[in-house]
Each structure stands twice: as structure tokens, then as C-alpha cells.
Design a protein around this motif. Structure first.
Motif, PDB file in Angstrom:
ATOM      1  N   LEU A 121       2.244   2.895  -2.273  1.00  0.00           N
ATOM      2  CA  LEU A 121       2.113   1.958  -1.161  1.00  0.00           C
ATOM      3  C   LEU A 121       3.480   1.388  -0.822  1.00  0.00           C
ATOM      4  N   THR A 123       5.352  -1.352   1.850  1.00  0.00           N
ATOM      5  CA  THR A 123       5.142  -2.413   2.824  1.00  0.00           C
ATOM      6  C   THR A 123       6.299  -3.397   2.725  1.00  0.00           C
ATOM      7  N   GLY A 141       1.447  -1.490   6.262  1.00  0.00           N
ATOM      8  CA  GLY A 141       1.625  -0.757   5.019  1.00  0.00           C
ATOM      9  C   GLY A 141       1.377   0.724   5.209  1.00  0.00           C
ATOM     10  N   ILE A 143       0.367   4.096   2.826  1.00  0.00           N
ATOM     11  CA  ILE A 143      -0.085   4.595   1.529  1.00  0.00           C
ATOM     12  C   ILE A 143      -0.070   6.112   1.569  1.00  0.00           C
ATOM     13  N   TYR A 157      -5.802  -3.809  -2.012  1.00  0.00           N
ATOM     14  CA  TYR A 157      -5.940  -2.763  -3.025  1.00  0.00           C
ATOM     15  C   TYR A 157      -6.635  -3.326  -4.248  1.00  0.00           C
ATOM     16  N   PHE A 164      -8.856   1.040  -1.680  1.00  0.00           N
ATOM     17  CA  PHE A 164      -8.173   0.326  -0.607  1.00  0.00           C
ATOM     18  C   PHE A 164      -9.202  -0.124   0.419  1.00  0.00           C
TER      19      PHE A 164
END
Length: 548
Positions: A121, A123, A141, A143, A157, A164
Motif C-alpha cells: 500500500l 499513500t 492510496g 494497493i 485495511y 481492504f
């Protein structure tokens, strides 16, 4: 003395309750740093740690270049190449982080990357609550999970569940398709996605829309509910419940099924359907009906089972077990129907009966033949035991013509000329221009040609070995006015499109519609994908779900 004893007792009870309801938070441990300093002016009540800082707390380790450690608050601020490790399953990198040992919560910002064995992930800002093992972000974000790349404006998460949850503008990009939704739950280990609210899955093969659905990115199968449809280049599939296998291009639909042929403008309806895209075929049952445009009118074809095969310009429709059809100017029924776009012939097989305006026609086999150029109904063949009956327009008798075969011609959907050949017989009520009965013509011949004006016989011409006469009404007994095999079946006639369905299928339809409305009335019902959805029969070539 009593007061001291009472105070001691209270202290023991308090300590006991503390041991029962939880211990005090563990302290953050500074394992190592190159330098340590205290500067009450710059950072009151904090230790300044610099150079290869290592910190641990209850199963998590933190590494950074610089840190402020607030011992009283059990709190750390970390700067520069921050790394946080939880066991061997969760790793986080950032430029800056804060960690509260009392509540076991972390905050990270600046190129944040969280990794686990299943995903990565990335972000800008991330919050992580170790108590409930949940991380969340509100700063866009990305992933990465094997072949899947998930992007969203915000997400949460669940580390324990490897799950998620996205609630805003989520996109999953896979080499084979793209998923878009505003509410999606995604499980890393299984690759399962649960879609809520308006959601789409786009690929080269098709476009899928749903407002409540499930998709398995590993097996490439999906189950979609609520206002769902699958759109191909040449057809649109709708139903209350849709199943789809991307690997085999197989789809099934249940309840209120509607399949639209977008090229030929035909519609197939029913309450269960299977579509085999690679084989250009589909199977429809449970109040199944095919609706096609013929000569600016719609023809409805029904059977207990409908099979549609072939590419868009070479479609073949098969209806069997009590097949029926209706068109504004024509209707009929038989054991089975075979209609081909290739030959432009519709075959009525097995005890067929056809009604065209006032005429009832029967025979062993019937062929309705269309014109290749105009696509209008052109001609008719009735093979073996041809029999045509119509009521006398003013009396109670019946005009009848029978023979081995009948060959007819249509104009504007009306039968205007017919030849009946071999062993022909006729009973015909003859009237003058004032519609008065002249007599009843009864004879046999080798061939009859007749023309029809509107719905009545205009002329009749007899060929070869003609034997018979015109009888006054009083001289021809009632039992002689009907040919052998005469059966008037007006009570079976299909007068409208609803008549093509037997009563038991109408009862099924009413129940399904009622249940469907009740299901749609439910709000905020969480989706539950039954285990059977994920089980498959290896001996079943369609690889559809096996419901146990």
C-alpha cells in the motif's frame, strides 16, 4: 487502626480489579541511538535521539534517523527514513511518524508504504491502530496485489482479515479488466471483491454493471445481484441474479431474465438462462419467450426450453416441449419450432396447428418461409394430412379443404392463394353477391387451387378426376358436411401474447415477480455469497455453480 485496615483493604481490592480488567500500558523502550540529549528549551519533557535510532514496543519495532521521545506520555515522534515492523507480516516506511504507546496507535506521513506478504500500500498519510489491527487513509492510496492494482481516495485495511474496505472512488486494474465502485471490500489472500452500490467491470469482451456483487479475481468468476447486467457487443444480459465465468465466457441468469440481441433487435425472456459466448449459443427456460421483429410486427415464440445458436446474422431458434407462437395476424402451436435466419424458414414440427385470420390449418409438418429480400412472410408449406378450416361467414357451417400437402402464398401477412394436392376433398358453402346460400359444394379431386379475398375464399378451381356436386342445404345431412378428421379447435386458439404461456408458467411468473419485489424492497442487506457459489462440478463443461 480500623481506618488503616480499611484503607489497606481498599488498596487490595483496587489492585485486584486492575489485574482483572487490564494492566497498565507497556512503556516504549529505546534500544539504541548514536546520540541522546535533553533540551528543555527546544522540546520540553522529551529526549532527543539521533543516529540509527531503534525503538520497540509490545511486538513492534521502529527505526529512524531522529526521534523525540516523550517518556511521561509514552509517545514518540520519528523523522527521516522511518521504518516500522510488526512481526514478520507488516512493514511500513515513511518520512515521518508518530507512535502512542498508551493506545498503540501510529500515524505516518510522507511517501508512506505499508507492505505485507500479500500486498503493498502506497499513500501520503496513514493511521494504524494496533489494538484492532486496522489501518486507514484519506489521501489517495494505491494497493498492489499480484496482478491487481487498487486505487482509491480513502480506504481501511483490516490486518487480521487481510481485508481492504474502500468507500470512495475505488478502481481495480487487472490485465483483463477494470473494476470501479464507491464501496468495495477486497480480501488479499483470496482475491475476493464484494461490490456495493453502482459498480462496473470493464474488459475487451464485455461490460458488467451491478449494484450488489461478488468477484473472484483468482478464478475470474463473479456473482451479481440487484439491477445487474452484462453487455457484449451483440447482446445485453439482465437478471435478478447473474453468474459469470470469464475463463470460459459462460454466464447464467436467474429470475426476470432478459437478453437483448442488439444487432437483430430481438429479445429473449425467461427466469433461467445459460449463455455460452464462445459457442454463440444460449439456453433459456422457465416461461421462456423469444421476441423478434417481423414485417413491422413482433412475433413471440415460446417453449418449455428455448435454444438460440449461431452468430448474429445466422441465428437459429429452437423451441421445444409445447411450443407456441403469436403474431398479430397469426398464431400457432406444435411440439417444437425450428426457426433459421440462414434459410429464412420456420418449421412447426409435431401436431402443428396454425391460425391466420379466420383460417385454421393443420398437418404433420409446417414450414413458414420468409422472403430473403423483404424479410416478410412469403409462403407456407403444410406437409402430410393438410387440412384447412374456416367458419362460414353467415351460417353455422364450416368451409373445409384437405389433401396430402398444401402450398400457400402470403401477401401482407394474409394467405391469398393456396394449392392443395393429392387426394383432395372439399366442403364449401357457396353464396351469391347478396350473401344468400346457393348450396354446399362437396367433391374430391387430384388438386385444388383457391384464392382468398380478405378472410374468405374467393375462387376454387378443381383439377383432374373431379367427383362431386353442389347440394342444396336440405339435401346434405349434417353428418356429411364435415370431412373425416375434422376438429374445430377455436378454444385452443392463441389470441394474444399472454396466451402462449400455460397456466403453471404464469403462476411461476407471478411468484417470482412477487419475491423479486420483496427482495428489492430490502435496504442495506449485506451480501452473503454462499459457499456453493465457489464450488464447481468438474464433470460439468459449463463450469457453472453447483447448488447443493
Amino acid at each position: 487502626m480500623k481506618k488503616r485496615l480499611f484503607s489497606l483493604l481498599i488498596s487490595v481490592v483496587f489492585v485486584g480489579l486492575q489485574s482483572v480488567f487490564g494492566q497498565a500500558p507497556k512503556k516504549i523502550i529505546i534500544e539504541y541511538s548514536d546520540f541522546a540529549d535533553v533540551n528543555q528549551t527546544e522540546i520540553p519533557d522529551a529526549f532527543l535521539l539521533t543516529g540509527n535510532v531503534r525503538i520497540s514496543h509490545d511486538g513492534v519495532r521502529l527505526f529512524c534517523n531522529k526521534a523525540y521521545y516523550f517518556q511521561k506520555e509514552n509517545y514518540v515522534k520519528a523523522f527521516g527514513d522511518v521504518r516500522m515492523i510488526q512481526g514478520d507480516t507488516l512493514f511500513m516506511n515513511s518520512k515521518y511518524a508518530e507512535y502512542n504507546g498508551n493506545v498503540k496507535q501510529a500515524y505516518a506521513t510522507g511517501n508512506v508504504v505499508m507492505r505485507s506478504p500479500e500486498m503493498t500500500l502506497a499513500t501520503d498519510t496513514l493511521n494504524f491502530d494496533r489494538t484492532i489491527q486496522q489501518a486507514f487513509y484519506n489521501s489517495n492510496g494505491t494497493i498492489t496485489n499480484k496482478d491487481n492494482v487498487l486505487k482509491s481516495k480513502s480506504g481501511r485495511y483490516y490486518a487480521n482479515e487481510k481485508k481492504f474496505q474502500f468507500l470512495t472512488a475505488v478502481t481495480i486494474t487487472n490485465p483483463k479488466y477494470v473494476v470501479k465502485s464507491n464501496h468495495l471490500d477486497y480480501y488479499n489472500n483470496s482475491g475476493h471483491s464484494y461490490l456495493f452500490g453502482p459498480s462496473t467491470i470493464t474488459s475487451k469482451e464485455n461490460f458488467i454493471y451491478t449494484e450488489k456483487g461478488f468477484y473472484d479475481s483468482k478464478k475470474n468468476i463473479g456473482h451479481f445481484l440487484r439491477k445487474s447486467y452484462i453487455k457484449y457487443q451483440d447482446r445485453l444480459i439482465e437478471g435478478d441474479s447473474l453468474f459469470y465465468n470469464r475463463n470460459t465466457e459462460f454466464a447464467s441468469a436467474t429470475n426476470n431474465v432478459k437478453i437483448t440481441d442488439t444487432i437483430n433487435k430481438g429479445i429473449i425472456k425467461g427466469h433461467y438462462a445459460e449463455i455460452y459466448k464462445q459457442k454463440d449459443s444460449m439456453f433459456v427456460t422457465k416461461r421462456a419467450v423469444a421476441i423478434n421483429l417481423v414485417d413491422k410486427d413482433s412475433i413471440y415464440i415460446h417453449g418449455k426450453v428455448l435454444m438460440i445458436t449461431g452468430k448474429p446474422d445466422h441465428r437459429i431458434i429452437r423451441a421445444y416441449n409445447n411450443a407456441r407462437f403469436f403474431k398479430t395476424d397469426m398464431s400457432g402451436k406444435c411440439d417444437s419450432i425450428h426457426s433459421s435466419q440462414i434459410t429464412n424458414i420456420t418449421q412447426l414440427i409435431g401436431r402443428p396447428i396454425l391460425w391466420n385470420f379466420d383460417n385454421q390449418m393443420t398437418g404433420d409438418v409446417m414450414h413458414l418461409i420468409g422472403n430473403d429480400t423483404t424479410q416478410k412472410l412469403d409462403s407456407l408449406k403444410v406437409l402430410n394430412n393438410a387440412f384447412i378450416i374456416s367458419k362460414d361467414t353467415l351460417g353455422t357451417g364450416y368451409n373445409q379443404v384437405k389433401g396430402l400437402n398444401l402450398y400457400g402464398k402470403f401477401k401482407d401477412s394474409k394467405l391469398y392463394e393456396a394449392d392443395v394436392v393429392k387426394n383432395t376433398e372439399v366442403v364449401y358453402y357457396m353464396r351469391n353477391d347478396d350473401h344468400e346460400l346457393i348450396g354446399i359444394n362437396k367433391n374430391v379431386s387430384s388438386k385444388i387451387n383457391m384464392t382468398l379475398d380478405g378472410n374468405t375464399i374467393d375462387t376454387m378451381t378443381f383439377f383432374t378426376n373431379v367427383d362431386g356436386d353442389i347440394y342444396p342445404e336440405k339435401d346434405l345431412p349434417e353428418n356429411a358436411r364435415k370431412l373425416r378428421g375434422f376438429i374445430w379447435r377455436e378454444d385452443e386458439r392463441i389470441w394474444c401474447q399472454e396466451d402462449i404461456f400455460p397456466p403453471e408458467e404464469n403462476e411461476l411468473n407471478d411468484k417470482i415477480i412477487k419475491d423479486s419485489k420483496a427482495e428489492m424492497a430490502k435496504k442495506n442487506v449485506p451480501m452473503k455469497v454462499r459457499k456453493e457459489t465457489l464450488d464447481y462440478d468438474k464433470n460439468n463443461p459449463s463450469d457453472k455453480p453447483v447448488v447443493k
